[in-house]
Design a protein around this motif. Sequence first.
Motif, short mmCIF file in Angstrom:
data_model
loop_
_atom_site.label_atom_id
_atom_site.label_comp_id
_atom_site.label_asym_id
_atom_site.label_seq_id
_atom_site.Cartn_x
_atom_site.Cartn_y
_atom_site.Cartn_z
N GLU A 292 91.10 -17.75 12.86
CA GLU A 292 89.88 -17.34 13.55
C GLU A 292 89.29 -16.13 12.82
OE1 GLU A 292 88.34 -15.75 17.93
OE2 GLU A 292 90.41 -16.45 17.67
N LYS A 293 88.10 -16.31 12.28
CA LYS A 293 87.41 -15.22 11.59
C LYS A 293 86.78 -14.31 12.63
CE LYS A 293 84.34 -14.23 7.72
NZ LYS A 293 83.58 -14.82 6.59
N LEU A 294 86.95 -13.00 12.47
CA LEU A 294 86.49 -12.03 13.44
C LEU A 294 85.27 -11.29 12.92
CD1 LEU A 294 89.97 -10.56 14.43
CD2 LEU A 294 88.71 -12.40 15.56
N LEU A 295 84.12 -11.48 13.57
CA LEU A 295 82.89 -10.79 13.16
C LEU A 295 82.83 -9.44 13.88
CD1 LEU A 295 80.29 -13.69 13.06
CD2 LEU A 295 82.08 -13.06 11.43
N ILE A 296 83.65 -8.51 13.37
CA ILE A 296 83.74 -7.16 13.94
C ILE A 296 83.42 -6.14 12.86
CG2 ILE A 296 85.41 -7.80 15.73
CD1 ILE A 296 87.62 -6.78 13.89
N GLU A 297 83.13 -4.91 13.26
CA GLU A 297 82.74 -3.86 12.31
C GLU A 297 83.81 -3.60 11.26
OE1 GLU A 297 79.86 -2.17 11.74
OE2 GLU A 297 79.01 -3.63 13.13
N GLN A 298 85.07 -3.67 11.66
CA GLN A 298 86.17 -3.43 10.72
C GLN A 298 86.12 -4.41 9.55
OE1 GLN A 298 90.12 -3.45 12.47
NE2 GLN A 298 91.03 -4.20 10.57
N ASN A 299 85.64 -5.62 9.79
CA ASN A 299 85.60 -6.64 8.74
C ASN A 299 84.27 -6.70 8.01
OD1 ASN A 299 88.19 -7.40 9.41
ND2 ASN A 299 87.58 -9.17 10.63
N LYS A 300 83.32 -5.87 8.39
CA LYS A 300 81.98 -5.96 7.82
C LYS A 300 81.90 -5.23 6.49
CE LYS A 300 77.16 -5.76 9.31
NZ LYS A 300 76.24 -5.36 10.41
N LEU A 301 81.25 -5.86 5.51
CA LEU A 301 81.01 -5.27 4.21
C LEU A 301 79.59 -5.64 3.81
CD1 LEU A 301 82.28 -3.66 1.86
CD2 LEU A 301 82.87 -5.85 0.81
N GLY A 302 78.69 -4.67 3.90
CA GLY A 302 77.28 -4.98 3.70
C GLY A 302 76.78 -5.82 4.86
N THR A 303 76.23 -7.00 4.55
CA THR A 303 75.76 -7.90 5.60
C THR A 303 76.74 -9.05 5.85
OG1 THR A 303 74.51 -9.20 3.98
CG2 THR A 303 73.35 -7.39 5.08
N TYR B 62 80.90 -10.61 6.41
CA TYR B 62 82.16 -10.29 7.05
C TYR B 62 83.32 -10.85 6.24
CZ TYR B 62 79.52 -8.89 11.18
OH TYR B 62 78.66 -8.26 12.05
N GLN B 63 84.34 -10.05 6.09
CA GLN B 63 85.53 -10.42 5.33
C GLN B 63 86.64 -10.87 6.29
OE1 GLN B 63 85.41 -10.27 1.83
NE2 GLN B 63 83.27 -9.84 2.30
N PRO B 64 87.63 -11.61 5.83
CA PRO B 64 87.75 -12.17 4.48
C PRO B 64 87.12 -13.56 4.42
CG PRO B 64 89.70 -12.72 5.71
CD PRO B 64 88.80 -11.94 6.66
#
Length: 271
Positions: A212-223, A225-227
């Motif tokens: 499950e990919k998490l669209l949260i601030e911790q995973n955000k890079l620019g516009t 979301y990682q990984p």
Amino acid sequence: MQKFLFIFMFSCSLFAQIKGVVKDSISGEPIPYVNIWVENESIGTISEIDGTFILEAPSNKSIVFAILGYKKKTLLASQTATVSLQPTVFNLKEMVIVNKKETKQVEIGLLKNTTFQAFDNGPKIEAKFFPYEKAYSKTRFIKEVTIFTDSRKDDATIKLHFYKVNENGAPGEELLTKDFMVTLNKGVIKHKFNLSNLDLEFPKNGLFVAYEKLLIEQNKLGTKYQPYVLYHYAVRDFFYTYAYGIWSKQEAESPDKLGINEPAITLILSN
């Protein structure tokens, strides 16, 4: 024209920015990574590490809150400033001593095709199916899970899920009672996570393993979301995707093209 503008402005006014926080009803502690979506709509988000969330949604709709280990809750958008979720109470069965030796092991779901692709998927769960074989009776415990990812951040986080197969052949009950969170290193890496202490047995009607990919601030890079979880082409005619409370079967493009891109996940079984 005036009538058209009035209708347009009225319809826009139904959408609102809904802000709130999700907490444990007993401890009062914030609950991170809660799946939040508009009931019967493809609009959703995930709570941050501190339990807060922001959702652009119709103000007259109901909002659903769901996470493993807590009872699902549905509230009107106007009631979501503070959302208290009740922990699930599990009836513990009689303790069983598991006789694990770990003298044998086998890797399954091996990747014959080493060409990988990355997709910028939204807030969804995508599952890979592992069919059961009689030979697994000799190595019936799930010892390790591996997943291939491409990340531009050192602290990107995802959830891993393990599902039994239901009567319709789709992902059903989860094998775990709490979220299994993993943190990933930067780069294109094959990550290995040990599951020995969870005492998971491979179900005899097969198993779905999902991320499950998490669209949260911790995973955000620019516009973005990682990984990026890597996919590989496999000779299989389906895989399953879960989004906004619904499992959907993703099938091959045509009957004569029995192949799909599925998450690059493997398992190691042991005795």
